[in-house]
Design a protein around this motif. Structure first.
Motif, short mmCIF file in Angstrom:
data_model
loop_
_atom_site.label_atom_id
_atom_site.label_comp_id
_atom_site.label_asym_id
_atom_site.label_seq_id
_atom_site.Cartn_x
_atom_site.Cartn_y
_atom_site.Cartn_z
N GLN A 177 0.72 -1.16 -0.02
CA GLN A 177 0.10 -0.13 0.00
C GLN A 177 0.71 1.34 0.18
N SER A 178 2.16 1.07 0.27
CA SER A 178 2.94 2.39 0.31
C SER A 178 3.33 2.96 -1.11
N LYS A 179 2.83 2.40 -2.04
CA LYS A 179 2.95 2.75 -3.44
C LYS A 179 2.05 4.17 -3.85
N TYR A 180 0.98 3.88 -2.92
CA TYR A 180 0.25 4.89 -3.48
C TYR A 180 0.59 6.38 -2.53
N ARG A 181 0.07 7.46 -3.22
CA ARG A 181 0.67 8.92 -3.05
C ARG A 181 0.01 9.32 -1.72
N ARG A 182 -1.39 9.04 -1.29
CA ARG A 182 -1.78 9.31 -0.10
C ARG A 182 -2.22 7.83 0.76
N GLN A 183 -2.32 8.34 2.11
CA GLN A 183 -2.63 6.90 2.71
C GLN A 183 -3.66 7.34 3.79
N VAL A 184 -4.13 6.47 4.22
CA VAL A 184 -5.41 6.46 5.18
C VAL A 184 -5.15 5.32 6.14
N SER A 185 -5.56 5.44 7.64
CA SER A 185 -5.47 4.67 8.47
C SER A 185 -6.78 4.03 8.64
N LEU A 216 -3.27 -0.55 8.02
CA LEU A 216 -4.00 -0.92 9.35
C LEU A 216 -3.40 -0.35 10.46
N LEU A 217 -3.72 0.03 11.81
CA LEU A 217 -3.27 0.38 12.95
C LEU A 217 -2.47 -0.86 13.42
N GLU A 218 -1.43 -0.65 13.96
CA GLU A 218 -0.53 -1.67 14.50
C GLU A 218 -1.41 -2.68 15.65
N ARG A 219 -2.13 -2.19 16.35
CA ARG A 219 -2.96 -2.98 17.07
C ARG A 219 -4.26 -2.06 17.38
N GLU A 220 -5.39 -2.90 17.43
CA GLU A 220 -6.66 -2.22 17.86
C GLU A 220 -7.49 -3.49 18.51
N LYS A 221 -8.37 -2.76 19.32
CA LYS A 221 -9.25 -3.45 20.10
C LYS A 221 -10.69 -2.92 19.70
N CYS A 222 -11.79 -3.92 20.19
CA CYS A 222 -13.16 -3.49 19.97
C CYS A 222 -13.28 -2.08 20.57
N CYS A 223 -14.43 -1.50 19.84
CA CYS A 223 -14.32 0.03 20.15
C CYS A 223 -15.08 0.26 21.41
N GLY A 224 -15.68 -0.90 21.82
CA GLY A 224 -16.21 -0.71 23.33
C GLY A 224 -17.52 -0.74 23.55
N VAL A 225 -18.36 -0.42 22.27
CA VAL A 225 -19.95 -0.31 22.18
C VAL A 225 -20.56 -1.63 22.91
N PRO A 226 -20.35 -2.75 22.70
CA PRO A 226 -21.00 -3.97 23.07
C PRO A 226 -20.50 -4.18 24.63
#
Length: 250
Positions: A177-185, A216-226
């Motif tokens: 994905q680094s070949k793209y000029r713009r990036q989104v997390s 993708l983020l290096e790590r992520e957990k459940c957003c917490g809603v449930p």
């Protein structure tokens, strides 16, 4: 690359803060929150966000005896807060009341709440055996057993699991994905990771078509809603802090 800190992740770290402004005083009793509440539409036992939130909070401040167990029917979807013209944090009011006054006695239903709310734990356990679990939970006999034991209605179907996780698919199949000029997390969340990879896959295709790379983020957990909806606030706060930390690093 800059990541925006989602308001819901920050807000969850402050739920129950004793210095939090009593936003229920801004309620103008228009009941638009109840109109938009999916639970009030589906379940006549639930009186709606206005009565359980701002109205009920005024009574609960006088005495905890005014706490009503119907508050547990709130799913914390936040539609009431989105609809509220006065900016009252109705979902948070209900969630805090459940934490402060709700009783969590050991039972099959509390075990159900734990399983369904800890999505990272049980999602990671279920995805390797997704075909078997999906087939098992759609059997009418199993549905009837769940209906009479843990009160999951036999007319309802549990979400299907995908085989493997979205993060594993991303590492194996997504081109550089680094070949793209713009990036989104991309904060993909539990449902994409454990239940429906196609949502994340299609998101990447759309972004790449616009010459945007997806990281993708290096790590992520459940957003917490449930977790919040089922009264596990401490776990939700830990998840929120971890998520915000990794969003800031992105």
């Amino acid at each position: 690359m800059t990541a925006v800190r989602p308001a819901e992740l920050i807000a969850v770290t402050n739920i129950g803060d004793e210095h939090q402004s009593p936003s229920f005083e801004k309620c103008i009793k228009c009941t638009v929150c109840t109109v938009y509440c999916p639970v009030a539409k589906a379940n006549p036992e639930y009186p709606g966000p206005k009565q359980c939130g701002p109205d009920g909070e005024r009574l609960r401040l006088k005495s905890p005896e005014f706490f009503d167990d119907v508050l547990k029917l709130c799913t914390n979807c936040k539609r009431c807060e989105t609809a509220c013209p006065s900016g009252v944090r109705i979902g948070d009011i209900i969630a805090v009341a459940r934490r402060e006054h709700g009783r969590k006695s050991l039972s099959l239903t509390t075990a159900r709440d734990y399983v369904l709310s800890h999505t990272d734990l049980f999602g990671s356990l279920a995805t390797p055996f997704a075909p078997v679990i999906n087939k098992l939970t759609e059997q009418s006999v199993v549905k009837k057993v769940m209906h009479h034991t843990i009160q999951v209605h036999d007319h309802k179907s549990l979400p299907k699991y995908s085989h493997g996780t979205f993060r594993a698919w991303y590492k194996k199949h997504v081109p550089d994905q680094s070949k793209y000029r713009r990036q989104v997390s991309y904060f993909h969340g539990c449902y994409v990771n454990y239940n429906d990879h196609s949502v994340g896959q299609n998101f990447i295709r759309v972004m790449n078509a616009m010459n945007i790379g997806v990281q993708l983020l290096e790590r992520e957990k459940c957003c917490g809603v449930p977790l919040i909806a089922n009264g596990f606030h401490s776990k939700a706060q830990k998840n929120a802090k971890l998520n915000v930390e990794h969003l800031e690093k992105a």
